[in-house]
Design an enzyme around this catalytic site. Structure first.
Site, short mmCIF file in Angstrom:
data_model
loop_
_atom_site.label_atom_id
_atom_site.label_comp_id
_atom_site.label_asym_id
_atom_site.label_seq_id
_atom_site.Cartn_x
_atom_site.Cartn_y
_atom_site.Cartn_z
N ARG A 11 -0.01 4.30 0.34
CA ARG A 11 -0.49 5.34 1.25
C ARG A 11 -0.17 4.95 2.67
NH1 ARG A 11 -6.73 7.55 1.27
NH2 ARG A 11 -6.42 9.35 2.61
N LEU B 19 -21.03 2.10 3.07
CA LEU B 19 -21.60 2.20 1.74
C LEU B 19 -20.68 1.62 0.67
CD1 LEU B 19 -23.03 5.81 2.02
CD2 LEU B 19 -24.36 3.70 1.91
N SER C 11 -19.52 8.58 10.11
CA SER C 11 -20.44 8.22 9.03
C SER C 11 -20.77 6.74 9.06
CB SER C 11 -19.81 8.59 7.67
OG SER C 11 -20.63 8.18 6.62
N ARG D 175 -11.39 2.49 5.13
CA ARG D 175 -12.64 1.94 5.65
C ARG D 175 -12.37 0.86 6.70
NH1 ARG D 175 -14.26 0.59 -0.11
NH2 ARG D 175 -12.47 1.88 -0.63
N GLN E 201 0.84 -1.19 0.00
CA GLN E 201 0.00 0.00 0.00
C GLN E 201 0.88 1.25 0.00
OE1 GLN E 201 -2.24 2.52 -0.29
NE2 GLN E 201 -3.81 1.43 0.89
N GLY F 82 -9.35 -0.28 0.15
CA GLY F 82 -10.25 0.14 1.23
C GLY F 82 -9.61 0.18 2.60
N GLU F 83 -8.32 0.53 2.70
CA GLU F 83 -7.67 0.52 4.02
C GLU F 83 -8.27 1.55 4.96
OE1 GLU F 83 -3.24 0.67 6.10
OE2 GLU F 83 -3.46 0.13 3.99
N ASN G 131 -22.69 -3.79 -14.25
CA ASN G 131 -23.78 -4.01 -13.31
C ASN G 131 -24.32 -2.70 -12.75
OD1 ASN G 131 -23.93 -6.75 -13.55
ND2 ASN G 131 -22.48 -7.17 -11.92
#
Length: 294
Positions: free
Chosen positions: A51, A72, A65, A93, A49, A90-91, A125
């Site tokens: 970041r 979400l 949130s 999250r 990663q 998604g680290e 999709n």
């Protein structure tokens, strides 16, 4: 397809859990990917990663949130062994779930190494799925961030204009209380967009409560936001506004459609004025690009 409490359908609606589910939903099945609720402790960060610094204020906002609205945007992981997973995307999250002291997190478990295949299936999709505006915004945001999609690519693939995509993503900036109401279908996308120009989360919340309690229309809410709550009464509007000709109203509407934002046209005795609303610097740059493409 059932959804978990506290979690918008988001990208969960885009990856069915079985071929039969895919057929029922009319979606393209994503090869090598499935959904799962995973223990947060079973996931380890990706050592590659790039970041390494995560803004604490942004993280605090995300934690709040997730507690208030739910996740979400599912994370994406790959399986390392029995009950062991490694993050792909998604680290932030995942870290936010740890800070929120939540035991599980929604994830896409990906077996395929072909990132383009998963991205293309999600795009296909997304075009077919019936998502609420907030879920749609989250799906756009994840595709932009995690898969390196551009606004133009999204626009081409799903048949929606670039301004529409940009303004839909802006819904994620609304207060958690307003987001909950949008996700529940209590507030429409039009109401939500009208509230975007309100900078105070407290005022957003109060106006959202009024919309629900008083049945305020989108146009009426726009006037309340424009003039202020005290100045939005019929008597105040009568004193503060002049009659608008049908032609001016038509031109104002056409400009609003073209710029995908509220445009006000005022015509005086000797000169006129056009006011164009924008939310951020990026939104202003988008509008300037429409005025002067070069």
């Amino acid at each position: 397809m059932a959804t978990r409490p506290g979690l918008g359908r988001g990208l969960e609606a885009l990856i069915p859990t079985s071929r039969a589910a895919a057929q029922r939903e009319g979606l393209a099945e994503v090869e090598g990917a499935r959904f799962a609720d995973l223990p947060v402790s079973s996931i380890q960060p990706n050592p590659k990663q790039p970041r390494t610094v995560f803004d604490e204020d942004d993280m605090t906002e995300l934690v709040h949130s997730i507690r208030e609205v739910g996740l979400l945007q599912p994370i994406v992981v790959r399986e390392l062994g029995e009950d062991r997973y490694e993050l792909i995307m998604g680290e932030r999250r995942w870290r936010a779930h740890q800070k929120a002291e939540l035991d599980t997190i929604a994830a896409i478990v990906r077996q395929t190494t072909d990132e383009d295949l998963l991205r293309d299936a999600l795009l296909e999709n997304l075009h077919r799925s019936q998502l609420n505006p907030l879920e749609e915004a989250a799906a756009y945001q994840q595709l932009l961030e995690d898969f390196g999609c551009t606004h133009d690519e999204l626009s081409d693939r799903i048949g929606r204009s670039r301004p529409q995509i940009t303004n839909t993503i802006r819904l994620l900036k609304l207060s958690p209380d307003v987001q909950r109401r949008v996700a529940a279908g209590v507030l429409s996308a039009g109401h939500a967009r009208a509230l975007l120009s309100v900078t105070s989360p407290q005022v957003q919340d109060r106006l959202a409560q009024r919309v629900v309690a008083e049945g305020i229309s989108v146009r009426a809410l726009e006037e309340i936001v424009r003039f202020g709550e005290e100045e939005s009464t019929p008597a105040a509007r009568k004193l503060s506004t002049r009659p608008t000709s049908p032609k001016v109203a038509e031109l104002s509407s056409r400009l609003s459609d073209h710029f995908d934002t509220r445009v006000k046209v005022q015509l005086g005795k000797s000169k006129g004025k056009i006011s164009i609303d924008f939310a951020t610097i990026d939104d202003l740059e988008r509008i300037v690009g429409l005025i002067n493409p070069e």
